[in-house]
Every structure is written in C-alpha cells, then in structure tokens.
Design a protein around this motif. Sequence first.
Motif, PDB file in Angstrom:
ATOM      1  N   ASN A  13       0.830  -1.197   0.000  1.00 29.20           N
ATOM      2  CA  ASN A  13       0.000   0.000   0.000  1.00 29.20           C
ATOM      3  C   ASN A  13       0.871   1.256   0.000  1.00 29.20           C
ATOM      4  O   ASN A  13       0.596   2.211  -0.728  1.00 29.20           O
ATOM      5  CB  ASN A  13      -0.935  -0.019   1.215  1.00 29.20           C
ATOM      6  CG  ASN A  13      -1.934   1.094   1.198  1.00 29.20           C
ATOM      7  OD1 ASN A  13      -2.299   1.613   0.148  1.00 29.20           O
ATOM      8  ND2 ASN A  13      -2.384   1.475   2.373  1.00 29.20           N
ATOM      9  N   SER A  24       2.417   1.642  -3.438  1.00 30.67           N
ATOM     10  CA  SER A  24       1.392   2.041  -4.397  1.00 30.67           C
ATOM     11  C   SER A  24       1.029   3.523  -4.256  1.00 30.67           C
ATOM     12  O   SER A  24       0.926   4.242  -5.253  1.00 30.67           O
ATOM     13  CB  SER A  24       0.149   1.171  -4.209  1.00 30.67           C
ATOM     14  OG  SER A  24      -0.893   1.606  -5.036  1.00 30.67           O
ATOM     15  N   ASN A  84       3.968   5.605  -5.504  1.00 35.17           N
ATOM     16  CA  ASN A  84       4.083   5.438  -6.947  1.00 35.17           C
ATOM     17  C   ASN A  84       3.024   6.265  -7.685  1.00 35.17           C
ATOM     18  O   ASN A  84       3.301   6.871  -8.718  1.00 35.17           O
ATOM     19  CB  ASN A  84       3.968   3.956  -7.299  1.00 35.17           C
ATOM     20  CG  ASN A  84       4.515   3.648  -8.662  1.00 35.17           C
ATOM     21  OD1 ASN A  84       5.307   4.405  -9.207  1.00 35.17           O
ATOM     22  ND2 ASN A  84       4.089   2.530  -9.217  1.00 35.17           N
ATOM     23  N   THR A  85       1.814   6.302  -7.138  1.00 36.25           N
ATOM     24  CA  THR A  85       0.729   7.076  -7.743  1.00 36.25           C
ATOM     25  C   THR A  85       1.082   8.563  -7.823  1.00 36.25           C
ATOM     26  O   THR A  85       0.646   9.255  -8.738  1.00 36.25           O
ATOM     27  CB  THR A  85      -0.574   6.893  -6.920  1.00 36.25           C
ATOM     28  OG1 THR A  85      -0.910   5.511  -6.921  1.00 36.25           O
ATOM     29  CG2 THR A  85      -1.712   7.688  -7.491  1.00 36.25           C
TER      30      THR A  85
END
Length: 163
Positions: free
Chosen positions: A128, A131, A134-135
Amino acid sequence: KDEIKRLVSIISDSADEVRTISHQMMPRALTEEGLLPAIGDLLTKSLEPLDIKHDYDHYGISGRLEERIELSLYRVLQELINNIIKHAEATEVNVQLFKNGDRIILIVEDNGKGIILDSKSDGHGLLNIKSRINTLGGDVNFAPSPNQGTVVTIRIPISKELN
C-alpha cells in the motif's frame, strides 16, 4: 428496562467506534490545520501512550501542500508508525519532513529490529505504501538504520507553485 439499557449502551459504543474510524479516515487535524500539525498529532497520539520516544522535525514547507499529497503522506506515515508499533519493537522514532528543491522528502527512522524486504513476503501495508507513493510519481526506499532499525525515505515531486 435492562434490555433497553443494554441496547442503548451498544448503540453508544457503536457510535463512538464509528466516530473514531471516521477521524482515522480523514483526521480533523489534517483537514483543518494541514499536514505539519497533523503529523505531530499522529505521533503524539500513537507513540506516547506506548512510551516510544519520538522526534519530529520539519522545515522548508510553509503553508499547505496539494490535498492528495498531504493525505498520501499522512496515510503512509500512519502505516509506517503502525508497522513500527506492531513489528519493530522500537523505543525511538525520528520523523523528518522537508522540501528539497521540487521534492517533498519524508524520512522515518526507528531503532527497532529492522525490516526484511522480500517481494514475496511484502505485506499489504508495504504494498500500500509503495502504491500510494508510486501514484504520486515518487519513490520509497527501505534501508537499515545506523541504530539497527529501519530508515524509510520517501521522495515526492511537487509543483514549483506549491510551498
């Protein structure tokens, strides 16, 4: 009458629990005051009751950041603190948040037992974190700490217009 009292108590407890979950989802300190005070509040409420010492420094940031950056950094820090509490057996945590050029950098260091990184065993929390960062076009690095714990360094690009 006893049954009504019991039901009222259950409903009251449920309302308190929903309120707590709601605050955890979007903490008031974050929405009203911004990321800097919200981090201080998170650290105090999470670590002090467990007698885990913490230092929190921030610099180079004046004003608010983009909402999605603030929320993502807050959530990532929540997850890191949760992992420290559950797994690290740390007695000290150091958090630094600062602006360096066109990047926001968050460093979280603990003196716990360290982290073993293995892509096959990365838990949902670590996935999580990766992610979320990275977003935002950022990167995250987990490394051993000089104090035998873990140092997590997160770098997120920001617009030059932001403080």
